[in-house]
Design a protein around this motif. Structure first.
Motif, PDB file in Angstrom:
ATOM      1  N   UNK A  23       0.854  -1.185   0.000  1.00  7.42           N
ATOM      2  CA  UNK A  23       0.000   0.000   0.000  1.00  7.42           C
ATOM      3  C   UNK A  23       0.894   1.242   0.000  1.00  7.42           C
ATOM      4  N   UNK A  24       0.272   2.407  -0.022  1.00  4.52           N
ATOM      5  CA  UNK A  24       1.077   3.625   0.031  1.00  4.52           C
ATOM      6  C   UNK A  24       1.634   3.807   1.444  1.00  4.52           C
ATOM      7  N   UNK A  25       2.714   4.583   1.547  1.00  4.49           N
ATOM      8  CA  UNK A  25       3.296   4.869   2.858  1.00  4.49           C
ATOM      9  C   UNK A  25       2.273   5.514   3.792  1.00  4.49           C
ATOM     10  N   UNK A  26       1.473   6.418   3.244  1.00  5.58           N
ATOM     11  CA  UNK A  26       0.505   7.127   4.098  1.00  5.58           C
ATOM     12  C   UNK A  26      -0.704   6.264   4.464  1.00  5.58           C
ATOM     13  N   UNK A  27      -1.139   5.395   3.555  1.00  2.94           N
ATOM     14  CA  UNK A  27      -2.194   4.448   3.942  1.00  2.94           C
ATOM     15  C   UNK A  27      -1.656   3.535   5.043  1.00  2.94           C
ATOM     16  N   UNK A  28      -0.405   3.097   4.876  1.00  5.41           N
ATOM     17  CA  UNK A  28       0.231   2.266   5.906  1.00  5.41           C
ATOM     18  C   UNK A  28       0.275   2.989   7.239  1.00  5.41           C
ATOM     19  N   UNK A  29       0.696   4.247   7.211  1.00  6.06           N
ATOM     20  CA  UNK A  29       0.801   5.014   8.458  1.00  6.06           C
ATOM     21  C   UNK A  29      -0.567   5.181   9.124  1.00  6.06           C
ATOM     22  N   UNK A  30      -1.603   5.417   8.307  1.00 15.20           N
ATOM     23  CA  UNK A  30      -2.964   5.531   8.868  1.00 15.20           C
ATOM     24  C   UNK A  30      -3.354   4.209   9.536  1.00 15.20           C
TER      25      UNK A  30
END
Ligand code: ADP
Ligand code: ZN
Length: 294
Positions: A101-108
């Motif tokens: 997934x994207x880094x930001x989806x991962x972070x969320x």
């Protein structure tokens, strides 16, 4: 044990961790050309037995499962990585389910699993750094749709005192073009971290970020908004963004979340390991699902 990779434009973090989110071992690898970088990544995982691998990557990345180019990095300005078949390269090496997934989806997802959003079922994670990107979890699920959201490039209204052009190569004065670290530097002639907290530059910055957050609150209705990335290290920005948000929202949405902006618009709690723990959370919670579907 689970594997995690956070693929960033300047560095890659690899780790192995437990189901409870503890990182047992990790390494930082500079992002150079794909072949050299991935060789170092594979070296790190040599001899490790992992159940699944979670990967949070910079984008844009093709996340459409029906696409021929699923898991390819697409139109990145990092030329060596443009069209890089990340998923295929990982799939050829690891014999375990891979959740990309994207880094930001991962972070969320990481903040919801281990961090500052475990008490809610939806949240936004936005990074304000070299670029601006955001990921969201709604009703416990990551938001994808036709790919992944690109909220960093939303169109915002010009601040009346902002005469800069905006630095986005695609749109000029989109959110990223006006409010990313490089945008601040282009407008004010110095690096963002060298600007005094009293500089009016921060009011302009807060205005743009608040516009974005109001838009996102209206569209996605997340129960929490987490802002990370280099620019948000300026902690004085948080009260400014909250106040600008309050003014722009003007009481239109009222509920226990939005009424308490101190707990609604917040910094990340996972610190420097937000990205890696996000990738770990993807591996732990989504490994089985991905395996069944593909
Ligand atoms: P990246 O987005 O490249 O992964 P960062 O999130 O650290 O990395 O973002 C880097 C950007 O953030 C740069 O434009 C830099 O000027 C800005 N930045 C980094 N640290 C600070 C700081 N303490 N205060 C303000 N801006 C910062
Ligand atoms: Zn843009």
């Amino acid at each position: 044990m689970f594997g995690a990779i956070e693929l960033g434009g300047t560095k890659i973090v690899c780790g192995v961790g437990t189901e409870t989110g503890d990182i047992i071992r990790h390494v930082f690898i500079p992002t150079t050309d794909p072949k050299e970088t991935m060789t170092s990544v594979f070296e790190f995982f040599e001899g490790e037995t992992i159940e699944a691998l979670g990967v949070g990557t910079f984008g844009p990345v093709d996340l459409n499962r029906d696409s021929e180019t699923y898991g390819h990095i697409t139109t990145t300005p990092k030329v060596k990585w443009a069209n890089y078949p990340l998923y295929e390269v990982l799939k050829a090496h690891f014999q375990v389910p891979i959740v990309l997934d994207t880094d930001v989806n991962g972070a969320a997802f990481g903040e919801m699993t281990f961090g500052g959003a475990t008490d809610v079922s939806s949240c936004l994670y936005m990074t304000v750094g070299t670029g601006i990107g955001a990921g969201a979890v709604i009703d416990g699920e990551l938001v994808h749709g036709m790919g992944h959201p690109e909220m960093g490039h939303m169109i915002v209204r010009r601040h009346p005192e902002d005469m800069s052009n905006g630095v986005c190569p695609y749109h000029g004065d989109c959110l990223e073009g006006l409010a990313s670290g490089p945008a601040i530097e282009a407008r004010h002639g110095k690096k963002a971290h060298l600007l005094d907290p009293t500089d009016p530059a921060w009011d302009i910055e807060a205005d743009y970020l608040a516009q974005a957050l109001v838009n996102i609150a209206l569209i996605l209705a997340p129960e929490r908004m987490i802002l990370g990335g280099g620019v948000m290290k300026q902690s004085h920005l948080f009260p400014k963004v909250r106040e600008a948000f309050r003014q722009k929202m003007n009481g239109y949405i009222q509920n226990p979340y939005v009424n308490e902006l101190e707990t609604y618009i917040v910094p990340p709690t996972l610190g420097d390991f937000a990205g890696l723990k996000g990738a770990l959370a993807l591996a732990i919670k989504k490994g089985d699902v991905v395996h069944a579907g593909r």
